[in-house]
Design an enzyme around this catalytic site. Structure first.
Site, PDB file in Angstrom:
ATOM      1  N   HIS A   1      26.084  -0.536  21.060  1.00 52.12           N
ATOM      2  CA  HIS A   1      25.533  -0.062  22.330  1.00 52.12           C
ATOM      3  C   HIS A   1      24.387   0.907  22.042  1.00 52.12           C
ATOM      4  CE1 HIS A   1      24.962   1.585  26.185  1.00 52.12           C
ATOM      5  NE2 HIS A   1      25.659   2.685  26.001  1.00 52.12           N
TER       6      HIS A   1
ATOM      7  N   ASN B   1      18.768   3.553  27.248  1.00 53.91           N
ATOM      8  CA  ASN B   1      20.147   3.115  27.453  1.00 53.91           C
ATOM      9  C   ASN B   1      20.217   2.318  28.753  1.00 53.91           C
ATOM     10  OD1 ASN B   1      22.849   2.866  28.067  1.00 53.91           O
ATOM     11  ND2 ASN B   1      23.396   4.978  27.578  1.00 53.91           N
TER      12      ASN B   1
ATOM     13  N   CYS C   1      29.029   0.760  30.118  1.00 58.35           N
ATOM     14  CA  CYS C   1      28.293   0.312  28.922  1.00 58.35           C
ATOM     15  C   CYS C   1      29.115  -0.650  28.070  1.00 58.35           C
ATOM     16  CB  CYS C   1      27.856   1.506  28.093  1.00 58.35           C
ATOM     17  SG  CYS C   1      27.008   2.766  29.061  1.00 58.35           S
TER      18      CYS C   1
HETATM   19  N1  COA Z   1      14.674  18.682  26.734  1.00 61.60           N
HETATM   20  C1  COA Z   1      14.551  19.768  25.940  1.00 61.60           C
HETATM   21  N2  COA Z   1      15.580  20.531  25.608  1.00 61.60           N
HETATM   22  C2  COA Z   1      16.798  20.201  26.064  1.00 61.60           C
HETATM   23  C3  COA Z   1      16.997  19.098  26.899  1.00 61.60           C
HETATM   24  C4  COA Z   1      15.885  18.318  27.235  1.00 61.60           C
HETATM   25  N3  COA Z   1      15.978  17.223  27.996  1.00 61.60           N
HETATM   26  N4  COA Z   1      18.307  18.996  27.203  1.00 61.60           N
HETATM   27  C5  COA Z   1      18.911  20.012  26.576  1.00 61.60           C
HETATM   28  N5  COA Z   1      17.990  20.753  25.897  1.00 61.60           N
HETATM   29  C6  COA Z   1      18.217  21.915  25.054  1.00 61.60           C
HETATM   30  C7  COA Z   1      19.471  22.638  25.443  1.00 61.60           C
HETATM   31  O1  COA Z   1      19.203  23.610  26.396  1.00 61.60           O
HETATM   32  C8  COA Z   1      19.895  23.238  24.108  1.00 61.60           C
HETATM   33  O2  COA Z   1      19.135  24.385  23.863  1.00 61.60           O
HETATM   34  P1  COA Z   1      19.802  25.666  23.143  1.00 61.60           P
HETATM   35  O3  COA Z   1      20.184  25.204  21.782  1.00 61.60           O
HETATM   36  O4  COA Z   1      18.676  26.671  23.151  1.00 61.60           O
HETATM   37  O5  COA Z   1      20.951  26.051  23.997  1.00 61.60           O
HETATM   38  C9  COA Z   1      19.469  22.204  23.075  1.00 61.60           C
HETATM   39  O6  COA Z   1      18.434  21.453  23.714  1.00 61.60           O
HETATM   40  C10 COA Z   1      20.570  21.265  22.635  1.00 61.60           C
HETATM   41  O7  COA Z   1      21.224  20.742  23.804  1.00 61.60           O
HETATM   42  P2  COA Z   1      22.405  19.717  23.701  1.00 61.60           P
HETATM   43  O8  COA Z   1      22.925  19.422  25.045  1.00 61.60           O
HETATM   44  O9  COA Z   1      23.354  20.190  22.635  1.00 61.60           O
HETATM   45  O10 COA Z   1      21.612  18.444  23.153  1.00 61.60           O
HETATM   46  P3  COA Z   1      22.194  17.253  22.315  1.00 61.60           P
HETATM   47  O11 COA Z   1      21.772  17.334  20.926  1.00 61.60           O
HETATM   48  O12 COA Z   1      23.654  17.053  22.585  1.00 61.60           O
HETATM   49  O13 COA Z   1      21.395  16.027  22.943  1.00 61.60           O
HETATM   50  C11 COA Z   1      21.845  14.214  24.420  1.00 61.60           C
HETATM   51  C12 COA Z   1      21.568  15.711  24.287  1.00 61.60           C
HETATM   52  C13 COA Z   1      22.059  13.875  25.903  1.00 61.60           C
HETATM   53  C14 COA Z   1      20.669  13.450  23.851  1.00 61.60           C
HETATM   54  C15 COA Z   1      23.114  13.866  23.582  1.00 61.60           C
HETATM   55  O14 COA Z   1      24.141  14.746  23.895  1.00 61.60           O
HETATM   56  C16 COA Z   1      23.593  12.467  23.815  1.00 61.60           C
HETATM   57  O15 COA Z   1      22.908  11.507  23.521  1.00 61.60           O
HETATM   58  N6  COA Z   1      24.843  12.317  24.281  1.00 61.60           N
HETATM   59  C17 COA Z   1      25.428  11.039  24.473  1.00 61.60           C
HETATM   60  C18 COA Z   1      24.799  10.412  25.641  1.00 61.60           C
HETATM   61  C19 COA Z   1      25.276   9.032  25.829  1.00 61.60           C
HETATM   62  O16 COA Z   1      25.473   8.334  24.891  1.00 61.60           O
HETATM   63  N7  COA Z   1      25.450   8.659  27.082  1.00 61.60           N
HETATM   64  C20 COA Z   1      25.809   7.379  27.461  1.00 61.60           C
HETATM   65  C21 COA Z   1      27.066   6.977  26.859  1.00 61.60           C
HETATM   66  S1  COA Z   1      27.312   5.365  27.168  1.00 61.60           S
END
Ligand code: COA
Length: 360
Positions: free
Chosen positions: A285, A316, A130
């Site tokens: 980004h 993304n 990225c």
């Molecule tokens: N749909 C619904 N629920 C989901 C889910 C989905 N796709 N993925 C995870 N969950 C649930 C989890 O099980 C968790 O439930 P719980 O609280 O009961 O345990 C809850 O949602 C929170 O999960 P979490 O993994 O903490 O979510 P998050 O807030 O971190 O969001 C992302 C997930 C991927 C959106 C976030 O972590 C993110 O954007 N990370 C960076 C990604 C990125 O930038 N990648 C590229 C970099 S260049």
């Protein structure tokens, strides 16, 4: 041949003369036709449109057609950028493609693109995920100023749909396809500020291709000799993905981006010799809307400075994200030509790069 002993150490090299400064002459973009809303993704990952919008800001993404390649998308974006710059492909001294989804280790996508554009200039790919486009802008700036090319085409392109596991809750909704491009050339005044870049390789496992190519051998048979590299590969039998998928430890990446990247952006502003109030645009980004909002807060970005939010409709697109967001803001007249934009890319590696640029 003379038998006279040759005097050693007297040869003198001539140094290439570059331009005093470089700037971005034009930016272009290509978005595949097919719009895929969250509703098409949610069933397989037991999610919802609301959850995806709230946690990532993504509403829909563009997905390339099955036969559409990284080279096809690059070509469309490159032609758009050349048109915007008013530069002919014959004037290019180098072409760089930043991508992690060209499905061939070799040859690179860039020489194939060069050939399509009717150019025989230097051509190579860069793998900086990225951050790839911002890495490319930094290299192009140095190349123009160092004299190794007068005009450089930098393309950021991804066909992430080929590398997405649509059963993986943590990544199925994040990625999209597309291409963005910029032409960098000589300038009378500085048009690309100092790049702040680096790597955090200790965290390499937080985003990575899950299987190496060497462990992925479900081909039905050997590929035909001279297989058409600029066409989409044939499907692999037995699985519903053609290639290894990219996996991600979402929360770790999120924390790294939120806490680590604002200071990098701040340094790029300082090294450019400006203050945050001098900015006319912030183009980070497009990884997650909440990451963008957290960076705005940490940078104390004044509320009247336009911020790229292309992620809502583009998701993304990794190396394509910054140039695509720039192209949208230019097309919608949200940012002034000649103004200053702070751009920052960060991702797998982990790697990052930020610089202030003059908006073309
Ligand atoms: N749909 C619904 N629920 C989901 C889910 C989905 N796709 N993925 C995870 N969950 C649930 C989890 O099980 C968790 O439930 P719980 O609280 O009961 O345990 C809850 O949602 C929170 O999960 P979490 O993994 O903490 O979510 P998050 O807030 O971190 O969001 C992302 C997930 C991927 C959106 C976030 O972590 C993110 O954007 N990370 C960076 C990604 C990125 O930038 N990648 C590229 C970099 S260049």
């Amino acid at each position: 041949m003379s038998n006279r002993p040759r005097p050693k150490g007297t040869g003198k090299l001539v140094q290439a003369d570059g331009a005093r400064h470089a700037r971005i002459w034009g930016v272009g973009g290509y978005r595949p036709e097919r719009v895929v809303p969250n509703s098409e993704i949610v069933e397989r990952i037991d999610s919802s449109d609301e959850w995806i919008r709230e946690r990532s800001g993504i509403v829909s993404r563009r997905i390339a057609a099955p036969g559409e390649t990284v080279v096809d998308m690059s070509e469309a974006a490159a032609r758009d950028a050349l048109r915007a710059a008013g530069i002919d492909a014959s004037q290019l001294g180098a072409i760089m493609i930043a991508t992690v989804t060209h499905p061939y280790q070799t040859p690179a996508a860039a020489p194939i693109l060069a050939n399509r554009l009717g150019s025989t200039c230097a051509a190579f790919d860069i793998s900086a995920a990225c951050a790839g486009y911002c890495y490319g802008i930094s290299l192009a700036n140095d190349m123009v100023r160092g004299g190794s090319a007068e005009y450089v085409l930098v393309v950021g392109v991804e066909k992430l749909s080929d590398f997405t596991d649509y059963d993986d809750r943590g990544s199925a909704f994040i990625f999209g396809d597309g291409a963005g491009a910029a032409v960098v050339g000589p300038s009378d005044s500085p048009g690309i500020g100092p790049t702040i870049w680096g790597s955090d390789g200790e965290k390499w496992q937080t985003i990575s291709q899950r299987e190496p190519w060497t462990q992925f051998h479900t081909w039905d048979g050997p590929a035909p000799a001279g297989a058409a590299i600029d066409q989409a590969p044939a499907a692999v039998s037995g699985i519903d993905r053609d290639w290894p998928a990219i996996g991600m430890a979402g929360q770790s990446v999120f924390r790294w981006a939120v806490w680590g990247m604002a200071p990098v952006a701040q340094q790029a502003i300082e090294k450019a010799g400006i203050t945050i109030d001098d900015l006319d645009a912030f183009i980070p980004h497009q990884a997650n809307m909440r990451i963008i909002d957290a960076m705005i807060k940490q940078l104390k970005l004044p509320a009247d400075i336009p911020v790229a939010r292309d992620i809502a409709e583009t998701a993304n697109t990794s190396a394509a994200s910054v140039p695509l967001a720039t192209e949208r803001m230019l097309r919608q007249h949200e940012i002034p030509s000649g103004g200053l934009a702070l751009q920052i890319g960060f991702g797998a590696g982990l790697v990052y790069a930020a610089q202030v640029i003059v908006i073309p």
